[in-house]
Enzyme design. Structure first.
Site, PDB file in Angstrom:
ATOM      1  N   LYS A   1     -12.121  -0.486  11.152  1.00 37.24           N
ATOM      2  CA  LYS A   1     -12.567  -0.524   9.747  1.00 37.24           C
ATOM      3  C   LYS A   1     -12.209  -1.877   9.122  1.00 37.24           C
ATOM      4  O   LYS A   1     -13.037  -2.512   8.475  1.00 37.24           O
ATOM      5  CB  LYS A   1     -11.886   0.576   8.952  1.00 37.24           C
ATOM      6  CG  LYS A   1     -12.009   0.434   7.427  1.00 37.24           C
ATOM      7  CD  LYS A   1     -11.324   1.543   6.655  1.00 37.24           C
ATOM      8  CE  LYS A   1      -9.877   1.283   6.429  1.00 37.24           C
ATOM      9  NZ  LYS A   1      -9.551   0.372   5.318  1.00 37.24           N
ATOM     10  N   ASN A   2     -10.973  -2.332   9.358  1.00 32.55           N
ATOM     11  CA  ASN A   2     -10.494  -3.536   8.670  1.00 32.55           C
ATOM     12  C   ASN A   2     -11.011  -4.829   9.272  1.00 32.55           C
ATOM     13  O   ASN A   2     -10.716  -5.909   8.774  1.00 32.55           O
ATOM     14  CB  ASN A   2      -8.968  -3.528   8.601  1.00 32.55           C
ATOM     15  CG  ASN A   2      -8.475  -2.435   7.673  1.00 32.55           C
ATOM     16  OD1 ASN A   2      -9.271  -1.833   6.946  1.00 32.55           O
ATOM     17  ND2 ASN A   2      -7.190  -2.149   7.712  1.00 32.55           N
TER      18      ASN A   2
ATOM     19  N   CYS B   1      -4.840   1.372  -6.117  1.00 29.39           N
ATOM     20  CA  CYS B   1      -5.300   2.456  -5.234  1.00 29.39           C
ATOM     21  C   CYS B   1      -4.089   3.352  -4.993  1.00 29.39           C
ATOM     22  O   CYS B   1      -3.050   3.217  -5.630  1.00 29.39           O
ATOM     23  CB  CYS B   1      -5.847   1.887  -3.937  1.00 29.39           C
ATOM     24  SG  CYS B   1      -4.554   1.302  -2.851  1.00 29.39           S
TER      25      CYS B   1
ATOM     26  N   ARG C   1      -2.939  -3.291  -6.564  1.00 30.81           N
ATOM     27  CA  ARG C   1      -3.381  -4.185  -5.476  1.00 30.81           C
ATOM     28  C   ARG C   1      -3.775  -5.517  -6.125  1.00 30.81           C
ATOM     29  O   ARG C   1      -4.926  -5.806  -6.374  1.00 30.81           O
ATOM     30  CB  ARG C   1      -4.562  -3.553  -4.742  1.00 30.81           C
ATOM     31  CG  ARG C   1      -4.233  -2.216  -4.087  1.00 30.81           C
ATOM     32  CD  ARG C   1      -3.281  -2.299  -2.920  1.00 30.81           C
ATOM     33  NE  ARG C   1      -3.824  -2.938  -1.745  1.00 30.81           N
ATOM     34  CZ  ARG C   1      -4.575  -2.321  -0.828  1.00 30.81           C
ATOM     35  NH1 ARG C   1      -4.881  -1.062  -1.009  1.00 30.81           N
ATOM     36  NH2 ARG C   1      -5.054  -2.960   0.213  1.00 30.81           N
TER      37      ARG C   1
ATOM     38  N   ASP D   1       0.151  -0.094   8.052  1.00 22.50           N
ATOM     39  CA  ASP D   1      -0.829   0.985   8.195  1.00 22.50           C
ATOM     40  C   ASP D   1      -0.386   2.030   9.209  1.00 22.50           C
ATOM     41  O   ASP D   1      -0.951   3.119   9.247  1.00 22.50           O
ATOM     42  CB  ASP D   1      -2.202   0.437   8.595  1.00 22.50           C
ATOM     43  CG  ASP D   1      -2.818  -0.389   7.483  1.00 22.50           C
ATOM     44  OD1 ASP D   1      -3.801  -1.082   7.737  1.00 22.50           O
ATOM     45  OD2 ASP D   1      -2.279  -0.357   6.359  1.00 22.50           O
TER      46      ASP D   1
ATOM     47  N   ARG E   1     -12.522   7.792   5.298  1.00 17.98           N
ATOM     48  CA  ARG E   1     -12.686   6.357   4.999  1.00 17.98           C
ATOM     49  C   ARG E   1     -12.371   5.509   6.230  1.00 17.98           C
ATOM     50  O   ARG E   1     -12.907   4.427   6.389  1.00 17.98           O
ATOM     51  CB  ARG E   1     -11.744   5.949   3.858  1.00 17.98           C
ATOM     52  CG  ARG E   1     -12.189   6.364   2.468  1.00 17.98           C
ATOM     53  CD  ARG E   1     -11.312   5.710   1.417  1.00 17.98           C
ATOM     54  NE  ARG E   1     -11.139   4.306   1.729  1.00 17.98           N
ATOM     55  CZ  ARG E   1      -9.983   3.655   1.609  1.00 17.98           C
ATOM     56  NH1 ARG E   1      -8.911   4.289   1.180  1.00 17.98           N
ATOM     57  NH2 ARG E   1      -9.893   2.385   1.896  1.00 17.98           N
TER      58      ARG E   1
END
Ligand code: EPZ
Length: 421
Positions: free
Chosen positions: A22-23, A116, A121, A306, A398
């Protein structure tokens, strides 16, 4: 509302391919704005954040379509330079479009990304770096109006912290700028290298990605290309954690051991056996897990933030006391309350979490508080006696492509249901 239902204590056993990251996919999709013509991104994961990014690209004037595991983007025409508030709110990391849109069009207007689940952020480093490259930025009423009236020019930029997003935004803004940009104290995450490899394939001149000093010589134009998104190192970690917490074994196909060395060494310290061969990682965890003295989350190549929540769950079934120190985000222990309801013995004090290993975890009805916290609940459910029901799983979607399908393939008893509330 969709929920995940897990019947725990089934050993994880089998082999599984790791989805695209994803990143990496999000900055790559933003990077398509810089290139004319057609780009094909292979191994692009089916995620809500990826879909949100293609909606932003379409809004800007690109044509996007998905063909199997690939997303095709045509970006000959960029007809707009604004990102509407509803799209910014849908995905906080939309800020990664800022550098590419300014790089291609010379301006950009977007609403300030909110905080978030992980806390505020801030984007002060993004703004300060772009101002040094000739971008005038005014922030009013929650909107960022950015314009490089005389065009973007190179600059020598030192980041006060190796911010992943700020590094990505500067690389993309610099790719078409006049002259050379040097980023010192750049983030070194593998996703940065993936982005630089893609942009260099498009004709950019980026050197040193993956080190703390990155040099970019601006070029006139970039041309779309084909690129394969790197494997997701946090999803890989999640599958390893599933094997560890159930005392099973797993082979990860298409994963890069060098991307998760800091994580693999923690699993080894816990007593798991790891064998890497080519692009495959095999891990077996048939002995009782041992606690780990201290884990500190750090920028790459340190232990990634993460993976922090995921590791809290695994350490909860390790014999002894472990300590986690979260150095990157200020509120990344929000999932602890729900883990405690499943029998985890975790106490947090500021950045520090103390995890006492327990013999048993117990299934419960729990709520995901953020993406990686939700993954931690899945792991705790896999290792718990009885049934766990997880709600608010859109947060998990997500970052994980059909997590229940992947884990079922390797022996988990997990399914997705829809309930009225
Ligand atoms: C990226 O976020 C990832 N997101 C995050 O993954 C990841 O946790 C993070 O990097 C750290 O590795 C994406 O790539 C889409 P940062 P990013 O800028 O770029 C502070 C997930 O679960 N900071 O490296 O936003 C910031 O507040 C997500 O997949 C400033 O103070 O992270 C944080 O404390 C979560 N000012 C620290 O730096 C700035 O201008 C690291 O942030 C920018 C950042």
């Amino acid at each position: 509302m969709q929920k995940l239902v897990i019947s725990g204590e089934k050993k994880i056993c089998g082999e599984i391919s790791v989805q695209g990251a994803k990143n990496a996919a999000l900055p790559l999709l933003a990077g398509c704005v810089l290139a004319r013509g057609e780009t094909v991104l292979h191994n692009c994961p089916r995620l809500s954040d990826v879909y949100a990014s293609t909606r932003i690209l379409t809004h800007l004037g690109c044509r996007c379509c998905r063909k199997g595991d690939s997303v095709i983007i045509s970006s000959d025409v960029i007809s707009r330079s604004d990102i509407p508030e509803e799209l910014m709110r849908e995905m906080r990391s939309s800020i990664v479009f800022l550098g590419a849109v300014i790089g291609r069009t010379g301006k950009c207007c977007l609403s300030f990304p909110g905080g978030c689940e992980l806390g505020p952020r801030p984007i002060d480093m993004h703004i300060s770096a772009l101002r040094q490259m000739g971008v005038s930025i005014c922030e009013e009423y929650g909107v960022l109006r950015c314009e490089a009236s005389k065009g973007l020019h190179g600059a020598k930029i030192t980041l006060s912290f190796p911010s992943v997003g700020a590094t990505e935004n500067v690389i993309m803004a610099a790719a078409l700028a006049k002259g050379e940009t040097v980023i010192r104290n750049a983030a070194r995450e593998p996703e940065i290298t993936d982005l630089a490899d893609f942009l260099n394939l498009c004709g950019a001149r980026i050197y040193g990605a993956g080190t703390s000093t990155v040099r970019i010589s601006g070029v006139e134009q970039l041309q779309g290309c084909e690129h394969r998104v790197m494997p997701d190192r946090i999803v890989a970690t999640t599958y390893l954690g599933a094997a560890a917490i159930t005392g099973g074994e797993v082979s990860l196909i298409g994963s890069k051991p060098e991307d998760i060395e800091a994580i693999l060494s923690v699993f080894e310290e816990m007593g798991c056996n790891i064998y890497n061969y080519g692009d495959c990682i095999y891990m077996s965890c048939h002995k009782p897990l041992k606690s780990v003295k201290t884990i500190r989350t750090m920028p790459y190549p340190g232990f990634p933030t993460d993976a922090q929540s995921i590791m809290l769950s695994v350490l909860s079934k390790a014999k002894g006391t472990s300590i986690m120190v979260e150095n990157i985000f200020e509120s990344r222990y929000r999932q602890v309350g729900e883990l405690v309801r499943m029998g985890c013995m975790i106490k947090t004090e500021g950045k520090v979490a103390i995890i006492e290993g327990v013999r048993k975890l117990y299934g419960a009805r729990v709520v995901a508080t953020d993406l990686r916290g939700g993954a931690a609940l899945v792991l705790a459910g896999l290792g718990a006696q009885g049934e766990t029901v997880i709600s608010n799983i859109k947060l998990i979607d997500r970052g994980y492509e059909a997590i229940e399908k992947s884990l079922s393939e390797i022996g988990a008893d997990i399914r997705r249901i829809t309930e009225a509330t």
